[in-house]
Design a protein around this motif. Sequence first.
Motif, PDB file in Angstrom:
ATOM      1  N   LYS A 533       8.429   1.624  21.368  1.00 51.16           N
ATOM      2  CA  LYS A 533       7.839   1.049  20.169  1.00 51.16           C
ATOM      3  C   LYS A 533       7.610   2.145  19.130  1.00 51.16           C
ATOM      4  CE  LYS A 533       5.532  -2.811  22.516  1.00 51.16           C
ATOM      5  NZ  LYS A 533       4.247  -3.503  22.767  1.00 51.16           N
ATOM      6  N   PRO A 534       7.593   1.755  17.844  1.00 55.43           N
ATOM      7  CA  PRO A 534       7.406   2.763  16.789  1.00 55.43           C
ATOM      8  C   PRO A 534       5.959   3.240  16.696  1.00 55.43           C
ATOM      9  CG  PRO A 534       7.576   0.584  15.826  1.00 55.43           C
ATOM     10  CD  PRO A 534       7.843   0.411  17.291  1.00 55.43           C
ATOM     11  N   ASN A 579       5.875  -6.232   7.906  1.00 52.61           N
ATOM     12  CA  ASN A 579       6.312  -5.127   8.763  1.00 52.61           C
ATOM     13  C   ASN A 579       6.615  -3.840   8.009  1.00 52.61           C
ATOM     14  OD1 ASN A 579       8.824  -5.796   7.602  1.00 52.61           O
ATOM     15  ND2 ASN A 579       9.299  -7.169   9.306  1.00 52.61           N
ATOM     16  N   TYR A 580       6.215  -3.746   6.742  1.00 51.70           N
ATOM     17  CA  TYR A 580       6.266  -2.468   6.039  1.00 51.70           C
ATOM     18  C   TYR A 580       4.950  -1.703   6.175  1.00 51.70           C
ATOM     19  CZ  TYR A 580      10.635  -3.752   3.711  1.00 51.70           C
ATOM     20  OH  TYR A 580      11.942  -4.096   3.438  1.00 51.70           O
ATOM     21  N   PHE A 581       3.930  -2.336   6.758  1.00 48.02           N
ATOM     22  CA  PHE A 581       2.635  -1.696   6.885  1.00 48.02           C
ATOM     23  C   PHE A 581       2.606  -0.769   8.093  1.00 48.02           C
ATOM     24  CE2 PHE A 581       1.217  -4.826   3.875  1.00 48.02           C
ATOM     25  CZ  PHE A 581       0.114  -4.253   3.264  1.00 48.02           C
ATOM     26  N   LEU A 621      -4.327   3.257   6.145  1.00 47.70           N
ATOM     27  CA  LEU A 621      -3.538   2.033   6.105  1.00 47.70           C
ATOM     28  C   LEU A 621      -2.519   2.195   4.990  1.00 47.70           C
ATOM     29  CD1 LEU A 621      -3.093  -0.924   7.078  1.00 47.70           C
ATOM     30  CD2 LEU A 621      -4.669  -1.620   5.246  1.00 47.70           C
ATOM     31  N   SER A 622      -1.254   2.093   5.330  1.00 50.25           N
ATOM     32  CA  SER A 622      -0.204   2.352   4.342  1.00 50.25           C
ATOM     33  C   SER A 622       0.842   1.252   4.359  1.00 50.25           C
ATOM     34  CB  SER A 622       0.461   3.705   4.613  1.00 50.25           C
ATOM     35  OG  SER A 622       1.081   3.705   5.881  1.00 50.25           O
ATOM     36  N   ARG A 623       1.555   1.170   3.256  1.00 49.59           N
ATOM     37  CA  ARG A 623       2.715   0.274   3.162  1.00 49.59           C
ATOM     38  C   ARG A 623       3.802   1.009   2.398  1.00 49.59           C
ATOM     39  NH1 ARG A 623       5.545  -3.555   0.161  1.00 49.59           N
ATOM     40  NH2 ARG A 623       6.157  -5.423   1.343  1.00 49.59           N
ATOM     41  N   ASN A 624       4.954   1.157   3.013  1.00 48.40           N
ATOM     42  CA  ASN A 624       6.055   1.908   2.414  1.00 48.40           C
ATOM     43  C   ASN A 624       7.323   1.067   2.471  1.00 48.40           C
ATOM     44  OD1 ASN A 624       7.972   3.673   1.517  1.00 48.40           O
ATOM     45  ND2 ASN A 624       7.451   5.326   2.919  1.00 48.40           N
ATOM     46  N   LEU A 639       2.228   2.684  -0.812  1.00 44.33           N
ATOM     47  CA  LEU A 639       0.794   2.484  -0.986  1.00 44.33           C
ATOM     48  C   LEU A 639       0.055   3.080   0.208  1.00 44.33           C
ATOM     49  CD1 LEU A 639       0.940  -1.317  -1.925  1.00 44.33           C
ATOM     50  CD2 LEU A 639       1.037   0.608  -3.496  1.00 44.33           C
ATOM     51  N   SER A 640      -1.117   3.649  -0.037  1.00 47.35           N
ATOM     52  CA  SER A 640      -1.925   4.166   1.074  1.00 47.35           C
ATOM     53  C   SER A 640      -3.403   4.148   0.699  1.00 47.35           C
ATOM     54  CB  SER A 640      -1.500   5.585   1.463  1.00 47.35           C
ATOM     55  OG  SER A 640      -1.817   6.505   0.448  1.00 47.35           O
ATOM     56  N   LEU A 641      -4.213   3.800   1.675  1.00 48.52           N
ATOM     57  CA  LEU A 641      -5.665   3.846   1.551  1.00 48.52           C
ATOM     58  C   LEU A 641      -6.182   4.651   2.740  1.00 48.52           C
ATOM     59  CD1 LEU A 641      -8.351   2.958   0.236  1.00 48.52           C
ATOM     60  CD2 LEU A 641      -8.261   0.922   1.697  1.00 48.52           C
ATOM     61  N   THR A 642      -6.865   5.764   2.456  1.00 47.93           N
ATOM     62  CA  THR A 642      -7.311   6.670   3.509  1.00 47.93           C
ATOM     63  C   THR A 642      -8.828   6.814   3.489  1.00 47.93           C
ATOM     64  OG1 THR A 642      -5.247   7.935   3.382  1.00 47.93           O
ATOM     65  CG2 THR A 642      -7.106   8.998   4.448  1.00 47.93           C
TER      66      THR A 642
END
Length: 850
Positions: A533-534, A579-581, A621-624, A639-642
């Motif tokens: 799994k990734p 599934n980009y998150f 939490l990121s989305r690319n 996008l990213s929230l850290t």
Amino acid sequence: MSSIKRVFIAIILLIYIGINSFAQEEPIIVKDSLTSGKDSLAFERGKEYTLGDFTVIGLQKFSEQTVKVHSGLTKGSKIKLPGDKLTSAIKRLYETDQFSKVDVYLVKLDGDTAYLEFEVIELPQLDKLEFTNLRKAKSRTLKEEAKIKSGDMVTDNLLVTTKNFYKNKYMNDGFLKTKVDIKQEKGKKPNTVDLLVNLDKGNRVKISKINIIGNELITTKKIRRKMKSTKQKMFGRFWKRSKYISTDYKEDLKTILDAYSEEGFRDAIITNQDYTWIDDKNIELNIKIDEGKKYFFKSVEFVGNSVYSDAQLNKFLRLEKGDVYNSKVLKERVSGDGTPDSEDLQSLYLNSGYLFAQVTPVETRVVNDSIDVEIRIYEDDPATIRKISVTGNTRTNDHVIYRELWTKPGNLFSKEDIIRSIREISQLGFFDAENIVPDVKPNQIDKTVDIEYSVAEKGSSQIELQGGYGGNSFIGTLGLSFNNFSIKNILKKEAYKPLPMGDGQALSLRLQKSKFYSTYSFSFTEPWLGGQKPKSLSLSVYNSRQFGYTSNYDVDKSQGLNIWGASVGLGQRLNWPDNYFGLSQSISYQRYELNEYNAIPSLRFDGGTGVANNISYSITLSRNSSGPNPIFPTVGSELSLTLKGTPPFSLFNGKDYDYALLSDEDKYRWLEYNKVSFKAKFFTPLYKKLILMTDVQIGLLGYYNKSASYIEHVNYSPFERYIVGGDGLAQYRFDGSETIGLRGYENGALSDRTSGGTMYDKFSIEARYPITLKPSASIYVTGFVEAGNSYNGFKNFNPFTVKRSAGAGLRIFMPAFGLLGIDFAHGFDPVGDFGEKSGWQTHFIIGQQF
């Protein structure tokens, strides 16, 4: 039968006999060598003779045997005088394009044996092609473009085509009065000629005005605006000159009709287009248009659909009764607009497995200005993926690629999954993103499909080896980054080529040393922990030593700072919200050991001696979805929230954290803070390869205990602050501060140079255009505007006090060295309350991408 009919038939027969006999007659000259050419040999026409032999005269370049072979005649063969074989022999010799004349003589008859003689004149060969009025470099280029070389046979066709080529070349580039004159001179070698070309291209023609004739429903101004490459003269427009280029003009004529079609005028035609000379340098273009009438959609019906309802299909088609008839929009919404993420009916079926589906729009009825359209759909059965294969990977192991693919054997075919697979392979960074090609091989009989991905490996490891002298000391750096490492083969001698590679792991080693300091670091990342799994695992450790020194730069190793650090992180791909998150977490620890060292303002130990610890946890939490090329993304977003923080030690250890009461040892033993960071990048195609990147960043450093303070009335941690301004490269700091680039200002100029800011914001708009995206070197240019600032506390935050800048830059990415670049930026605002505006700044970028 009437006499008129008999006469008519007789005439037809005579014409047929005459044509037939003419076709069979081939001139042949009877020549008696003993009588010097007097016709004295008698032969019987149509009789079959045996060819005794034949000779060839007039040759200069070719051998007699070569001509005999090309003629197709052989000694002892049967021929007629005249006849088809002799005609064919002459034709073959002419078709070689080597002879300007071929004559055949009968030189001897010996019973039924005929002896022939071929007299030929060879075409001259080209020795030199020279331009009488051009420089050698330009002449060489023109020769190569025309593909003319020494040894070519100089035929009338060669002369005509050469003249037309050069004339059309310059006329197509706006030199409408180009003149080309070609003269022949005898060459130095036998049977050769030199061609002397005099080329007068004249003046490049410009367009003084574009006249639109016959337009009533679309304004002249709008039509001119639709012409992308053909523009009339206008004062102040420097980005698009008013040159006349015929190929561009022809394309712009098509765009005019496309513009009419988009407005509903599907019958619009250009009835005439020409130009009028104003003087030797200027013309006016005249375009006459018959607009026709405007059409509207009367009805749109779907036929043959069972998988999707009419309502579902209408959501993609988005056409209603009464809408202006737009054939371009209709085609794009049925078959796609050519972009990977096109939302159209054909893609809807392709994404659901219906590889063999056909969606065709048909005009069924035209009444006055209304058109009925029928969308005819042949769905067929869905296609199942039978086999997946990969070719071209010479270093990377197959499983590294296969685990990134979204197309799996047994799944239904999906266009979306293929596009996503291309992106994921690109994101690995091991392959040329511009040359990942899926080969879809459908089998309509059993409704299956094979997909083969072709890839091209590129260098993914980087080596940093440099040395220099600065700050009264020699500085040496050795850095090794292996981005396709294989740790499982590290003990296998045969795997070192030169290192174990191919499993997609990242290993980095770096050493930097000088008289005053040394830094060692090691990091390792496994992107697929367990291989199923990734889920990624990352580890890093480092040590940095800084020594004290006197004013004469004499090192005192009894004084200094020693930092130990380590971190471990886990990451995983999410399936929700999509599934980009991704979600990543890490724990890090740093230990600061100071011995009579006062060079770090963040650590204010009495006497410069003490120990500080920093243990923190971060979650992102990121989305690319950007891509497909990670070096030059053209679509998508990042996008990213850290959230990052330490335990709130001051809230539960029972100590009073007032700066005047708490000892330095307790104050810094366990650092505490919390941080929130948000970053967003969006990539939007503007025109062809021109991409717009927009960037928004916000960061905030917080605290837990209002009564705790490191210095008077300062609750914020002296660590983990924001340093804003400059090139964005990490600066030589030991307190965990984050460096934020803002071009047009000096490094760190927009933050307190001693402590940094506790909040920042940054906004960027950048236009990017690629020069080349080859795997050896990707190069693109940028133009940008930026704004941002740093603030001391949320209460002092004011989004209207940002510092602004604009400029342009260049980026070069080479796999072995990473990203290199240069920016020229102008800062429009002053630094500080009373300073002068920043003005022009030059920034060099190494290993970082804005």
